[in-house]
Design an enzyme around this catalytic site. Structure first.
Site, PDB file in Angstrom:
ATOM      1  N   ASP A   1      -6.630 -53.821 -31.839  1.00 29.53           N
ATOM      2  CA  ASP A   1      -7.789 -54.674 -31.524  1.00 29.53           C
ATOM      3  C   ASP A   1      -8.813 -54.492 -32.628  1.00 29.53           C
ATOM      4  O   ASP A   1      -8.618 -53.691 -33.564  1.00 29.53           O
ATOM      5  CB  ASP A   1      -8.381 -54.310 -30.143  1.00 29.53           C
ATOM      6  CG  ASP A   1      -9.082 -55.506 -29.488  1.00 29.53           C
ATOM      7  OD1 ASP A   1     -10.080 -55.988 -30.065  1.00 29.53           O
ATOM      8  OD2 ASP A   1      -8.645 -55.952 -28.413  1.00 29.53           O
TER       9      ASP A   1
ATOM     10  N   HIS B   1      -5.506 -68.356 -25.668  1.00 27.22           N
ATOM     11  CA  HIS B   1      -6.440 -69.327 -25.059  1.00 27.22           C
ATOM     12  C   HIS B   1      -7.848 -69.234 -25.653  1.00 27.22           C
ATOM     13  O   HIS B   1      -8.695 -70.069 -25.397  1.00 27.22           O
ATOM     14  CB  HIS B   1      -6.434 -69.247 -23.527  1.00 27.22           C
ATOM     15  CG  HIS B   1      -7.160 -68.076 -22.933  1.00 27.22           C
ATOM     16  ND1 HIS B   1      -7.561 -68.045 -21.608  1.00 27.22           N
ATOM     17  CD2 HIS B   1      -7.549 -66.883 -23.452  1.00 27.22           C
ATOM     18  CE1 HIS B   1      -8.158 -66.898 -21.357  1.00 27.22           C
ATOM     19  NE2 HIS B   1      -8.168 -66.175 -22.441  1.00 27.22           N
TER      20      HIS B   1
HETATM   21  C1  LIG Z   1      -9.589 -62.021 -23.839  1.00 34.09           C
HETATM   22  S1  LIG Z   1      -9.487 -60.454 -24.503  1.00 34.09           S
HETATM   23  C2  LIG Z   1      -7.887 -59.910 -23.942  1.00 34.09           C
HETATM   24  C3  LIG Z   1      -7.789 -58.427 -23.791  1.00 34.09           C
HETATM   25  C4  LIG Z   1      -6.461 -57.919 -23.253  1.00 34.09           C
HETATM   26  N1  LIG Z   1      -5.323 -58.438 -23.990  1.00 34.09           N
HETATM   27  C5  LIG Z   1      -6.341 -58.247 -21.784  1.00 34.09           C
HETATM   28  O1  LIG Z   1      -5.507 -59.073 -21.433  1.00 34.09           O
HETATM   29  O2  LIG Z   1      -7.088 -57.700 -20.982  1.00 34.09           O
HETATM   30  C6  LIG Z   1      -9.157 -60.808 -26.223  1.00 34.09           C
HETATM   31  C7  LIG Z   1      -9.124 -59.577 -27.106  1.00 34.09           C
HETATM   32  O3  LIG Z   1      -8.881 -60.004 -28.458  1.00 34.09           O
HETATM   33  C8  LIG Z   1      -9.621 -59.163 -29.320  1.00 34.09           C
HETATM   34  N2  LIG Z   1      -9.774 -59.822 -30.622  1.00 34.09           N
HETATM   35  C9  LIG Z   1     -10.607 -60.844 -30.945  1.00 34.09           C
HETATM   36  N3  LIG Z   1     -10.472 -61.173 -32.244  1.00 34.09           N
HETATM   37  C10 LIG Z   1      -9.539 -60.330 -32.764  1.00 34.09           C
HETATM   38  C11 LIG Z   1      -8.969 -60.164 -34.061  1.00 34.09           C
HETATM   39  N4  LIG Z   1      -9.337 -60.954 -35.077  1.00 34.09           N
HETATM   40  N5  LIG Z   1      -8.031 -59.206 -34.250  1.00 34.09           N
HETATM   41  C12 LIG Z   1      -7.663 -58.386 -33.210  1.00 34.09           C
HETATM   42  N6  LIG Z   1      -8.156 -58.507 -31.944  1.00 34.09           N
HETATM   43  C13 LIG Z   1      -9.082 -59.455 -31.730  1.00 34.09           C
HETATM   44  C14 LIG Z   1     -10.933 -58.971 -28.567  1.00 34.09           C
HETATM   45  O4  LIG Z   1     -11.672 -57.877 -29.025  1.00 34.09           O
HETATM   46  C15 LIG Z   1     -10.436 -58.817 -27.128  1.00 34.09           C
HETATM   47  O5  LIG Z   1     -10.204 -57.463 -26.789  1.00 34.09           O
HETATM   48  O1  LIG Z   2     -15.274 -65.379 -18.879  1.00 30.50           O
HETATM   49  C1  LIG Z   2     -14.084 -65.039 -19.009  1.00 30.50           C
HETATM   50  C2  LIG Z   2     -13.269 -64.817 -17.906  1.00 30.50           C
HETATM   51  C3  LIG Z   2     -11.950 -64.432 -18.112  1.00 30.50           C
HETATM   52  C4  LIG Z   2     -11.082 -64.114 -16.993  1.00 30.50           C
HETATM   53  C5  LIG Z   2     -11.403 -64.473 -15.690  1.00 30.50           C
HETATM   54  C6  LIG Z   2     -10.557 -64.141 -14.662  1.00 30.50           C
HETATM   55  C7  LIG Z   2      -9.392 -63.470 -14.910  1.00 30.50           C
HETATM   56  O2  LIG Z   2      -8.556 -63.130 -13.877  1.00 30.50           O
HETATM   57  C8  LIG Z   2      -9.069 -63.113 -16.184  1.00 30.50           C
HETATM   58  C9  LIG Z   2      -9.906 -63.429 -17.238  1.00 30.50           C
HETATM   59  O3  LIG Z   2     -11.406 -64.318 -19.319  1.00 30.50           O
HETATM   60  C10 LIG Z   2     -12.179 -64.512 -20.402  1.00 30.50           C
HETATM   61  C11 LIG Z   2     -11.609 -64.325 -21.661  1.00 30.50           C
HETATM   62  O4  LIG Z   2     -10.294 -64.039 -21.778  1.00 30.50           O
HETATM   63  C12 LIG Z   2     -12.401 -64.476 -22.770  1.00 30.50           C
HETATM   64  O5  LIG Z   2     -11.835 -64.256 -23.970  1.00 30.50           O
HETATM   65  C13 LIG Z   2     -13.730 -64.824 -22.669  1.00 30.50           C
HETATM   66  C14 LIG Z   2     -14.307 -65.038 -21.444  1.00 30.50           C
HETATM   67  C15 LIG Z   2     -13.532 -64.865 -20.289  1.00 30.50           C
END
Ligand SMILES: C[S@@+](CC[C@H](N)C(=O)[O-])C[C@H]1O[C@@H](n2cnc3c(N)ncnc32)[C@H](O)[C@@H]1O
Ligand SMILES: O=c1cc(-c2ccc(O)cc2)oc2c(O)c(O)ccc12
Length: 347
Positions: free
Chosen positions: A215, A254
């Site tokens: 990450d 997404h």
């Molecule tokens: C929506 S979160 C998903 C976290 C985890 N995979 C989960 O499902 O709970 C997206 C993740 O992508 C990471 N991210 C964003 N830009 C990135 C990059 N350029 N390289 C690596 N990770 C990145 C963010 O810090 C974040 O932790």
């Molecule tokens: O604002 C969000 C919310 C989510 C989200 C909501 C409910 C779930 O069960 C999972 C995820 O996920 C997000 C996300 O992936 C992000 O990159 C930004 C905002 C949010």
């Protein structure tokens, strides 16, 4: 003429119902901010309104308003009520149990993230549609979402807690239902794996699998695996992804537009060693078998992704286009993770 005015009144009610919908979210948030689910849970039996009122941290002059909050939340299924001749008592429902702060799968961190003013304000996006700002979030705050999160420790914690609470539930389901997906794999990189909730669960269940949580550097700084087969690596997935047999992308694509997704998928393909695969966990829109609440929730997610990232949720055709554009030859979708699906992608 009578039928016509009925239709007009129905249309007016429809508009007002949607216009007032924010009251659902805000009432739920107020109840959670006051810890109402936790207070009722701690009481251990149906909680009379007067006892509830005296247990809450509210000003005495506001006592009479709690009934109004409980009435709307009961109507929407967050509490059940029992009335006797003296007064009404409340119990939790499945939905409010998931709002308990100590519930292992508590949705409270997600709710607090989604309803934080920093994320809410950009939802007034009609002006964004008229100008060339990249995202409604950037138009409101002047920086991209992940840059803002990186600079604001409070939001960073809220975001990571919210993602971790979701990943706890998803990881249990993935491991229970899809053991076969990980069988035979030697190594896995959880790209954008946050603070490692998913990778920890996989590393624990599959000790033969070497796992890396990859990450942004500020997300993984100072984190340690806790398992011999788990480590953290900081970096940028648009530059290079550490090599492994399998690449996990959960809730990643997404957040990005089509061009960016193809770049991430190409970097994932470059990282795959031997006969590996990419495992995507994300939404697939337009599944005809879905109930109305799931369809609407996916449409909400889609607009959340538009507002924060100018990104989107995708249907199967859109997924296939990305996958083939990145040079993969085949994919398999298994749609059984609640709102999410598991997509295995083969080089
Ligand atoms: C929506 S979160 C998903 C976290 C985890 N995979 C989960 O499902 O709970 C997206 C993740 O992508 C990471 N991210 C964003 N830009 C990135 C990059 N350029 N390289 C690596 N990770 C990145 C963010 O810090 C974040 O932790
Ligand atoms: O604002 C969000 C919310 C989510 C989200 C909501 C409910 C779930 O069960 C999972 C995820 O996920 C997000 C996300 O992936 C992000 O990159 C930004 C905002 C949010």
């Amino acid at each position: 003429m009578e039928g016509h005015s009925d239709k007009l009144l129905q249309a007016q009610t429809h508009i007002l119902h949607h216009t007032f919908s924010f009251i659902n979210s805000m009432s739920l948030k107020s109840a959670v901010d006051l810890c109402i689910p936790d207070v009722i849970h701690k009481y251990g039996q149906p909680m009379p309104l007067s006892v509830l009122i005296s247990s809450l941290p509210i000003h005495p002059s506001k006592s009479t308003f709690i009934y109004r909050l409980m009435r709307i939340l009961t109507h929407f299924g967050f509490f059940s009520q029992h009335k006797n001749e003296l007064e009404v008592s409340y119990e939790l429902t499945d939905a409010s149990r998931l709002l308990l702060k100590d519930h292992p799968f508590s949705v409270t961190p997600l709710m607090q993230l989604i309803l934080d003013p920093i994320l809410l304000r950009p939802h007034q996006y009609s002006n964004w549609l008229k100008n060339d700002d990249l995202t409604p979030f950037e138009m409101e705050h002047g920086v991209a979402f992940y840059d803002y999160v990186g600079q604001d420790p409070k939001l960073n914690d809220l975001f990571n807690d919210a993602m971790a609470s979701d990943a706890r539930l998803v990881s249990i389901m993935v491991i229970e239902k899809f053991e076969g997906v990980f069988k035979g794999l030697e190594s896995l990189v959880d790209v954008g794996g946050g603070t490692g909730t998913m990778a920890k669960a996989i590393a624990k269940s599959f000790p033969q699998l070497d796992c890396i949580v990859f990450d942004l550097p500020h997300v993984v700084a100072g984190l340690q695996g806790g398992y011999d087969n788990l480590k953290y690596v900081g970096g940028n997935m648009f530059e290079a992804i550490p090599p492994a047999n399998s690449i996990l992308l959960e809730w990643i694509l997404h957040n990005w537009n089509d061009e960016e997704c193809v770049q991430i998928l190409k970097k994932s393909k470059e990282a795959i060693t031997r006969e590996g695969k990419v495992i995507i966990i994300d939404m697939v829109m337009e599944n005809e078998k879905e109930d109305n609440e799931s369809i609407e929730t996916k449409l909400f997610f889609d607009l959340q992704m538009m507002v924060l990232f100018a990104a989107k949720e995708r249907n199967e055709n859109e997924w296939a286009k990305l996958i083939f554009s990145a040079g993969f030859t085949n994919y398999k979708i298994t749609p059984v993770l609640g709102l999410k699906s598991l997509i295995e992608v083969y080089p």
